[in-house]
Design a protein around this motif. Structure first.
Motif, PDB file in Angstrom:
ATOM      1  N   GLU A  93     -62.178  52.262 -22.672  1.00 53.04           N
ATOM      2  CA  GLU A  93     -63.245  51.996 -21.705  1.00 53.04           C
ATOM      3  C   GLU A  93     -62.785  51.198 -20.489  1.00 53.04           C
ATOM      4  N   VAL A  94     -61.745  50.348 -20.650  1.00 50.59           N
ATOM      5  CA  VAL A  94     -61.355  49.525 -19.502  1.00 50.59           C
ATOM      6  C   VAL A  94     -60.681  50.352 -18.408  1.00 50.59           C
ATOM      7  N   ALA A  95     -60.213  51.547 -18.746  1.00 52.56           N
ATOM      8  CA  ALA A  95     -59.603  52.409 -17.732  1.00 52.56           C
ATOM      9  C   ALA A  95     -60.528  53.564 -17.366  1.00 52.56           C
ATOM     10  N   ASP A  96     -61.770  53.479 -17.839  1.00 54.49           N
ATOM     11  CA  ASP A  96     -62.728  54.563 -17.611  1.00 54.49           C
ATOM     12  C   ASP A  96     -63.687  54.166 -16.487  1.00 54.49           C
ATOM     13  N   ILE A  97     -63.555  54.848 -15.389  1.00 54.89           N
ATOM     14  CA  ILE A  97     -64.336  54.514 -14.191  1.00 54.89           C
ATOM     15  C   ILE A  97     -65.845  54.576 -14.446  1.00 54.89           C
TER      16      ILE A  97
ATOM     17  N   ALA B  95     -67.256  48.711 -18.800  1.00 56.28           N
ATOM     18  CA  ALA B  95     -66.093  47.845 -19.048  1.00 56.28           C
ATOM     19  C   ALA B  95     -64.905  48.198 -18.153  1.00 56.28           C
ATOM     20  N   TRP B  96     -65.143  49.054 -17.144  1.00 53.68           N
ATOM     21  CA  TRP B  96     -64.047  49.429 -16.246  1.00 53.68           C
ATOM     22  C   TRP B  96     -63.457  48.171 -15.606  1.00 53.68           C
ATOM     23  N   ASN B  97     -62.112  48.061 -15.673  1.00 52.66           N
ATOM     24  CA  ASN B  97     -61.439  46.823 -15.254  1.00 52.66           C
ATOM     25  C   ASN B  97     -60.863  46.978 -13.850  1.00 52.66           C
ATOM     26  N   LYS B  98     -61.734  47.309 -12.895  1.00 54.26           N
ATOM     27  CA  LYS B  98     -61.255  47.604 -11.535  1.00 54.26           C
ATOM     28  C   LYS B  98     -60.505  46.418 -10.915  1.00 54.26           C
ATOM     29  N   GLY B  99     -59.328  46.721 -10.345  1.00 51.33           N
ATOM     30  CA  GLY B  99     -58.580  45.713  -9.596  1.00 51.33           C
ATOM     31  C   GLY B  99     -57.864  44.702 -10.465  1.00 51.33           C
ATOM     32  N   ARG B 100     -58.006  44.828 -11.770  1.00 51.09           N
ATOM     33  CA  ARG B 100     -57.313  43.901 -12.668  1.00 51.09           C
ATOM     34  C   ARG B 100     -56.494  44.693 -13.677  1.00 51.09           C
ATOM     35  N   ILE B 101     -55.594  43.980 -14.330  1.00 52.93           N
ATOM     36  CA  ILE B 101     -54.698  44.686 -15.257  1.00 52.93           C
ATOM     37  C   ILE B 101     -54.732  44.085 -16.651  1.00 52.93           C
ATOM     38  N   TYR B 102     -55.694  43.174 -16.875  1.00 49.16           N
ATOM     39  CA  TYR B 102     -55.687  42.418 -18.124  1.00 49.16           C
ATOM     40  C   TYR B 102     -57.095  41.887 -18.327  1.00 49.16           C
ATOM     41  N   TYR B 103     -57.366  41.345 -19.522  1.00 51.96           N
ATOM     42  CA  TYR B 103     -58.737  40.968 -19.820  1.00 51.96           C
ATOM     43  C   TYR B 103     -59.079  39.516 -19.535  1.00 51.96           C
ATOM     44  N   SER B 104     -58.055  38.632 -19.467  1.00 53.51           N
ATOM     45  CA  SER B 104     -58.362  37.202 -19.624  1.00 53.51           C
ATOM     46  C   SER B 104     -59.247  36.624 -18.524  1.00 53.51           C
ATOM     47  N   ASN B 105     -59.152  37.132 -17.309  1.00 55.57           N
ATOM     48  CA  ASN B 105     -60.067  36.632 -16.268  1.00 55.57           C
ATOM     49  C   ASN B 105     -61.010  37.742 -15.793  1.00 55.57           C
ATOM     50  N   SER B 106     -61.326  38.660 -16.719  1.00 56.73           N
ATOM     51  CA  SER B 106     -62.200  39.783 -16.372  1.00 56.73           C
ATOM     52  C   SER B 106     -63.601  39.570 -16.930  1.00 56.73           C
TER      53      SER B 106
ATOM     54  N   SER C 148     -50.506  52.462  -4.823  1.00 48.43           N
ATOM     55  CA  SER C 148     -51.864  52.866  -4.492  1.00 48.43           C
ATOM     56  C   SER C 148     -52.874  52.086  -5.329  1.00 48.43           C
ATOM     57  N   GLU C 149     -54.056  51.965  -4.782  1.00 43.99           N
ATOM     58  CA  GLU C 149     -55.130  51.272  -5.493  1.00 43.99           C
ATOM     59  C   GLU C 149     -55.439  51.985  -6.812  1.00 43.99           C
ATOM     60  N   GLU C 150     -55.327  53.306  -6.759  1.00 39.56           N
ATOM     61  CA  GLU C 150     -55.607  54.112  -7.946  1.00 39.56           C
ATOM     62  C   GLU C 150     -54.619  53.801  -9.078  1.00 39.56           C
ATOM     63  N   LYS C 151     -53.345  53.688  -8.686  1.00 39.04           N
ATOM     64  CA  LYS C 151     -52.304  53.346  -9.671  1.00 39.04           C
ATOM     65  C   LYS C 151     -52.615  51.989 -10.304  1.00 39.04           C
ATOM     66  N   LEU C 152     -53.040  51.052  -9.453  1.00 44.95           N
ATOM     67  CA  LEU C 152     -53.352  49.712  -9.942  1.00 44.95           C
ATOM     68  C   LEU C 152     -54.546  49.752 -10.896  1.00 44.95           C
ATOM     69  N   ASP C 153     -55.581  50.472 -10.487  1.00 42.86           N
ATOM     70  CA  ASP C 153     -56.799  50.526 -11.308  1.00 42.86           C
ATOM     71  C   ASP C 153     -56.561  51.183 -12.667  1.00 42.86           C
ATOM     72  N   SER C 154     -55.602  52.088 -12.708  1.00 46.40           N
ATOM     73  CA  SER C 154     -55.371  52.787 -13.980  1.00 46.40           C
ATOM     74  C   SER C 154     -54.326  52.087 -14.852  1.00 46.40           C
ATOM     75  N   PHE C 155     -53.897  50.909 -14.408  1.00 45.69           N
ATOM     76  CA  PHE C 155     -52.881  50.176 -15.173  1.00 45.69           C
ATOM     77  C   PHE C 155     -53.496  48.974 -15.869  1.00 45.69           C
ATOM     78  N   ASN C 156     -53.302  48.886 -17.173  1.00 48.42           N
ATOM     79  CA  ASN C 156     -53.753  47.724 -17.930  1.00 48.42           C
ATOM     80  C   ASN C 156     -52.701  47.398 -18.976  1.00 48.42           C
ATOM     81  N   ILE C 157     -52.543  46.123 -19.213  1.00 44.61           N
ATOM     82  CA  ILE C 157     -51.493  45.702 -20.140  1.00 44.61           C
ATOM     83  C   ILE C 157     -52.081  45.492 -21.536  1.00 44.61           C
TER      84      ILE C 157
END
Lengths: 350, 350
Positions: free
Chosen positions: A156-160, A164-175, A247-256
């Protein structure tokens, strides 16, 4: 789309190899040594096992000096215990199963096995979230700095289309809370799978010990050193997106896919599984490493993941900017809590 | 000086990889399939084993489709036997230990494991002439086209002061009697070590089956197809020494550690060991492959050894000249005997 990302450390022994950049993890192994010793001496009824050989596995062993060091601690403890029981430890047969993803550098691992080892060495490729061994096979399961890795990014965090979409972030701790909950749920699910698999593989009375970077009970995710470090990774990537390097898209689709659990969380998952007794749980405090050490450690562990997602050309720039950002952030990092969890479980009867 | 040379096939899947050049060995696996089936059905008392999982090893597994094919034949036979006994073969747990030298490409092996395999896969690095497993651990030991490899070149054949010095030659089959005896003795010693090690590792009633290129009883070494092929390698190297491409010294210090045994020889070694009954011995006849297939097969299996001894720069020229020589020699090769030995042993009580 959410991707299933496996942490595979850099192989070989060059500048950014995991082999050369794992002193931080080494400290956790050293800290756990005495606890492992006590576990073997006080909690392991070796004489109740029917198999003549003793079988140990290191889950997520990766490759490098730490791999052999951790296993040697267990082997030494077992030999000492056998001697103290009046047995000839020369007769003790030990079989060690080194486990990691199939993309781990097993060639390097096999070629660097200590020549004077007193155990039969084997490699087991595959995810420790799944079955890896037959039933009632293992006597001692160990894992160091591996179980914080999730099997995948929560979908869900990578699902637009997800809240729970995690736009602009790559991790949960400050989301947002929903992102945190998704990570939390993925961790509980993964650890549940791991415990289910091990419950079948570990003989009754066998032990499982693990060390992971974690979070003291009640401390918010934002106040944890490791989490702040991962946030800085995100912040570097955001800078690069702003400069148009990625790209912003690459960033949005990246989560650790990492999660820093607390002992309370681990306890709840173990109890839900029901096949293990909790023999010991400890928060191990540790020093914060220097910025350049953190940067190299992260590069050796995560370079492959960054290359795959963002392409080879950004890797040097990214890790350079990360090192700088870590140096600039020392006053922010300093007051944060930096601990490892030590957990010792025993397989009870069904 | 005699060197300990390990046969390590070319990894990866490029032009001269073992993976792409092992159809010849594949035929031996196919020929052995029915024999393996019969071994499992008629000679293996599976219900007498106390362990719940069934443990198979492939000694000298190398890497490529053959590796998995050979193991799959054994797995299929075991599953069919369990079904025929009224058991649910889904419940049968199988653990397969892929063994080869630590310089085998285990990374490639692990990454190409069949996704739908019904066994737990593990890798065991090390020489099959030594102990690799704890006592009473294995139920079925298999080896295909590996046990013809000696653990090292017999020392005396590379010793200028020995009467067995193999000057100007690289193999025993057309050499002086003393050279032949040195190779023969090394083979007997190596097979003795292998049987001693396996005698400890195989449970009572467990089987060991192997296929190797060999020699019919009574047929001279010079009349064996594989030996003639190795002699042609020597003849190419001699040509290169005469042309000054390689030094005479390099040639004199190079010997190929292979031996083509006969069933009589194997039988004598097994009897001397005393821990195994001979359940079956067969000469399997096989077609001679085409010159270009032989050349590629040899390159995939021996390139590493040639590179190490003679240097990278001669490799292409050498294998080119070998292919030509093989083509020119077809009338010499044609009448020679080309067989594999199939041997099935059972571990008896001590």
């Amino acid at each position: 789309m959410a991707k299933s990302v496996a942490f595979t450390v850099n192989g070989g022994d060059s500048l950014y190899s995991y082999s050369k950049n794992s002193t931080f993890q080494r400290k956790a192994i050293d800290a756990a040594k005495e606890l492992i010793n006590e576990a073997v001496f006080e909690r392991l009824d070796t004489e109740s096992f029917s198999s003549s050989a003793f079988r140990v596995t290191d889950l997520g062993c990766s490759v490098g000096p730490n791999t052999f060091l951790a296993v040697q601690n267990i082997v030494d403890a077992l030999e000492q215990k056998y001697q103290s029981q009046g047995h000839n430890s020369q007769l003790l047969e030990l079989q060690v199963f080194f486990n990691d993803h199939a993309f781990n550098d097993f060639n390097e691992l096999f070629r660097s096995l200590p020549a004077d080892r007193r155990y039969y060495a084997t490699g087991v490729p595959g995810s420790f979230h799944s079955r890896l061994f037959p039933k009632d096979f293992l006597h001692f399961v160990y894992s160091s700095y591996a179980l914080q890795c999730l099997s995948k990014v929560p979908e869900e965090v990578a699902d637009i289309n997800s809240p729970a979409w995690n736009k602009g972030r790559i991790y949960y701790s400050n989301s947002e809370d929903q992102v945190v909950k998704a990570y939390e749920a993925q961790y509980a699910k993964d650890m549940g799978c791991l415990l289910n698999a091990r419950a079948q593989e570990i003989v009754c009375g066998g032990l499982m010990a693990f060390v992971v970077p974690g979070r003291p009970n009640g401390v918010p995710h934002t106040q944890v050193f490791s989490n702040k470090v991962v946030e800085l990774i995100g912040s570097c990537l955001m800078d690069m997106a702003n400069k148009g390097v990625i790209s912003e898209e690459k960033l949005d689709s990246f989560n650790i896919p990492l999660y820093m659990a607390s002992l309370d969380e681990v306890e709840a998952i173990v109890k839900a599984n029901g096949c293990f007794s909790i023999e010991r749980m400890e928060n191990l405090t540790q020093e914060q490493p220097q910025a350049n050490v953190i940067a190299s450690t992260l590069r050796s562990g995560m370079e492959g993941m960054f290359r795959e997602h963002f392409g080879d050309e950004i890797v040097d720039e990214f890790f350079d900017s990360l090192r700088k950002k870590l140096e600039e952030s020392s006053s922010v990092l300093k007051p944060l809590t930096s601990i490892s969890l030590f957990v010792l479980l025993k397989r009870t009867g069904n």
